[in-house]
Design an enzyme around this catalytic site. Structure first.
Site, PDB file in Angstrom:
ATOM      1  N   CYS A  82       0.846  -1.207   0.000  1.00  0.00           N
ATOM      2  CA  CYS A  82       0.000   0.000   0.000  1.00  0.00           C
ATOM      3  C   CYS A  82       0.879   1.255   0.000  1.00  0.00           C
ATOM      4  CB  CYS A  82      -0.987  -0.030   1.166  1.00  0.00           C
ATOM      5  SG  CYS A  82      -2.335   1.166   0.967  1.00  0.00           S
ATOM      6  N   HIS A 191      -3.750  -4.948  -0.229  1.00  0.00           N
ATOM      7  CA  HIS A 191      -3.333  -5.476   1.071  1.00  0.00           C
ATOM      8  C   HIS A 191      -3.397  -6.994   1.059  1.00  0.00           C
ATOM      9  CE1 HIS A 191      -3.185  -1.751   3.528  1.00  0.00           C
ATOM     10  NE2 HIS A 191      -4.045  -1.309   2.636  1.00  0.00           N
ATOM     11  N   GLU A 193      -2.459  -8.998   3.309  1.00  0.00           N
ATOM     12  CA  GLU A 193      -2.833  -9.485   4.644  1.00  0.00           C
ATOM     13  C   GLU A 193      -4.335  -9.426   4.881  1.00  0.00           C
ATOM     14  OE1 GLU A 193      -2.559  -5.047   5.254  1.00  0.00           O
ATOM     15  OE2 GLU A 193      -1.584  -6.561   3.987  1.00  0.00           O
TER      16      GLU A 193
END
Length: 211
Positions: A82, A191, A193
């Site tokens: 990001c 992202h 994650e």
């Protein structure tokens, strides 16, 4: 194996670290650290980020991390996420902010009033799940379905100077670069994650990647 998530006071560091721990090989150690010595000793380095670019750069430079991270980006597997991707570029329109300059190019804001294929107005920030179209056969795409969906939250996008740096694109008002690969650097605007199975697969690929 030692993997360091760089702590400069910005970004969801623990979420990133936990996701990497989940896919890391047995015996690997994942640390969150701002210490130059620990970053230099790492086998792999991750720079996440969220929030405003100028705030991220201010905190990053205040911790005197530029040279340590530059050396890591030149010498070992390196992942930016990001704003951690945007910081690698030369300049961002957000706050007229100079970046680290590790990758040639600029960071631009999505235009207001963009429309999707159906004519509906698109909101800025670009938030939610969207398809990522890999444009290379990079090892980090291994095991990830073509046009897999990843999670985005951003108002600015990276525009590399050299098209060869683009590793993936995404459509939002127009086609923009959503991942970059350059030598031992891989960076994603989305992202991983927060991107379920596809995101974990990308992180798994990163922890075994040998540039």
């Amino acid at each position: 194996m030692k993997i360091v998530v760089v702590d400069y006071g910005m970004g969801n560091l623990r979420s990133v670290a936990k996701a990497i721990e989940k896919v890391a090989p047995a015996g690997a150690r994942v640390e969150i650290s701002a210490e130059a010595g620990r970053i230099a000793a790492a086998d792999r380095v991750v720079v996440p980020g969220q929030g405003a670019m100028h705030d991220c750069m201010r905190e990053f430079l205040a911790r005197d991390l530029r040279e340590t991270v530059r050396q890591a980006a030149q010498s070992k597997p390196f992942l930016g996420i990001c704003v951690g991707m945007q910081m690698l570029f030369e300049h961002s329109e957000e706050g007229d902010t100079p970046g680290l300059g590790f990758i040639s190019g600029r960071v631009r804001r999505f235009a207001d009033g963009m429309s999707g294929p159906d004519g509906a107005r698109l909101k800025v920030p670009h938030m939610g799940w969207n398809e990522v179209h890999a444009t290379t056969t990079h090892p980090l795409w291994q095991g990830i379905a073509p046009d897999a969906r990843f999670y985005f939250v951003h108002s600015y996008y990276c525009q590399p100077e050299h098209g060869a740096a683009t590793a993936a694109t995404t459509e939002y008002g127009h086609r923009f670069t959503s991942a970059v690969a350059q030598a031992n650097i891989f960076s994603a605007q989305f992202h991983p994650e927060k991107s379920a199975a596809a995101g974990l697969q990308l992180l798994s690929n990163f922890v075994t990647w040998q540039p």
